[in-house]
Design a protein around this motif. Structure first.
Motif, short mmCIF file in Angstrom:
data_model
loop_
_atom_site.label_atom_id
_atom_site.label_comp_id
_atom_site.label_asym_id
_atom_site.label_seq_id
_atom_site.Cartn_x
_atom_site.Cartn_y
_atom_site.Cartn_z
N GLU A 36 -4.43 3.54 5.91
CA GLU A 36 -3.34 2.63 6.11
C GLU A 36 -3.97 1.19 5.33
O GLU A 36 -3.35 0.42 4.52
N ALA A 37 -5.19 0.97 5.75
CA ALA A 37 -6.09 -0.31 5.09
C ALA A 37 -5.80 -0.08 3.41
O ALA A 37 -5.55 -1.08 2.65
N LEU A 38 -6.34 1.06 3.11
CA LEU A 38 -5.90 1.32 1.66
C LEU A 38 -4.55 1.15 1.09
O LEU A 38 -4.59 0.58 -0.06
N SER A 39 -3.78 1.63 1.77
CA SER A 39 -2.19 1.53 1.49
C SER A 39 -1.99 0.07 1.38
O SER A 39 -1.35 -0.46 0.12
N LEU A 40 -2.39 -0.78 2.34
CA LEU A 40 -1.89 -2.20 2.37
C LEU A 40 -2.89 -3.00 1.22
O LEU A 40 -2.25 -3.91 0.39
N LEU A 41 -4.00 -2.48 0.83
CA LEU A 41 -4.89 -3.00 -0.07
C LEU A 41 -3.92 -2.98 -1.66
O LEU A 41 -4.16 -3.57 -2.34
N ASN A 42 -3.46 -1.77 -1.59
CA ASN A 42 -2.81 -1.27 -2.96
C ASN A 42 -1.42 -2.13 -3.09
O ASN A 42 -0.96 -2.39 -4.18
N LYS A 43 -0.74 -2.39 -1.96
CA LYS A 43 0.59 -3.12 -1.93
C LYS A 43 0.51 -4.77 -2.25
O LYS A 43 1.35 -5.33 -2.53
N ALA A 44 -0.49 -5.38 -1.52
CA ALA A 44 -0.60 -6.74 -1.21
C ALA A 44 -1.98 -7.23 -2.00
O ALA A 44 -2.79 -6.70 -1.80
N ALA A 45 -2.16 -8.59 -2.26
CA ALA A 45 -3.21 -9.23 -2.63
C ALA A 45 -3.82 -9.84 -1.37
O ALA A 45 -3.44 -10.37 -0.76
N TYR A 46 -5.00 -9.35 -0.98
CA TYR A 46 -6.00 -10.07 -0.17
C TYR A 46 -7.16 -10.69 -0.53
O TYR A 46 -7.75 -10.22 -1.57
N THR A 77 -14.09 -4.58 7.23
CA THR A 77 -13.76 -3.19 7.58
C THR A 77 -14.88 -2.80 8.50
O THR A 77 -16.23 -3.03 8.47
N ASP A 78 -14.43 -2.08 9.43
CA ASP A 78 -15.59 -1.14 10.50
C ASP A 78 -16.40 -0.18 9.57
O ASP A 78 -15.47 0.51 8.89
N LEU A 79 -17.45 0.14 9.77
CA LEU A 79 -18.61 0.95 9.12
C LEU A 79 -17.85 2.49 9.56
O LEU A 79 -17.44 3.43 8.69
N ARG A 80 -17.66 2.66 10.80
CA ARG A 80 -17.13 3.88 11.39
C ARG A 80 -15.76 3.80 11.98
O ARG A 80 -15.46 2.90 13.05
N MET A 81 -14.80 4.67 11.21
CA MET A 81 -13.58 4.79 11.72
C MET A 81 -13.14 6.16 11.68
O MET A 81 -13.60 6.60 10.58
N PRO A 82 -12.06 6.51 12.58
CA PRO A 82 -11.62 8.21 12.21
C PRO A 82 -11.00 8.06 10.81
O PRO A 82 -10.45 7.13 10.34
N GLY A 83 -10.97 9.44 10.32
CA GLY A 83 -10.63 9.28 8.76
C GLY A 83 -11.24 8.76 7.86
O GLY A 83 -12.37 9.17 7.68
N LEU A 84 -10.72 7.80 7.15
CA LEU A 84 -11.33 7.19 6.16
C LEU A 84 -12.18 5.80 6.84
O LEU A 84 -11.65 5.09 7.07
#
Length: 84
Positions: free
Chosen positions: A37-47, A52-59
């Motif tokens: 979801e973070a990647l999706s948000l980064l693609n949609k809006a300018a930050y 980011t946490d090093l260890r997260m489930p999934g990506l």
């Protein structure tokens, strides 16, 4: 211009604490507990920054950084971890 920060952290208490501190400093903050979801948000809006946490489930954080680099997204990445 108000800087926008994205927090990608799977621990809700940590996300909430970071949000409180950053918003008190005047930053606009979005957050998610999921790297994809973070990647999706980064693609949609300018930050300006993505925390980011090093260890997260999934990506996880490292894969998120790799994807941001591959896509040439103009955001500074900061990696955090609760692991030693």
């Amino acid at each position: 211009m108000q800087h926008r920060i994205l927090i990608a952290e799977d621990s809700k208490p940590t996300r909430d604490a970071l949000r409180v501190v950053l918003e008190a400093e005047g930053f606009a903050v979005d957050d998610t507990g999921d790297g994809q979801e973070a990647l999706s948000l980064l693609n949609k809006a300018a930050y300006s920054v993505c925390l980011t946490d090093l260890r997260m489930p999934g990506l996880d954080g490292m894969k998120l950084i790799e994807e941001v680099g591959k896509r040439g997204l103009p955001v500074s990445m900061i990696v955090t971890t609760g692991y030693g």
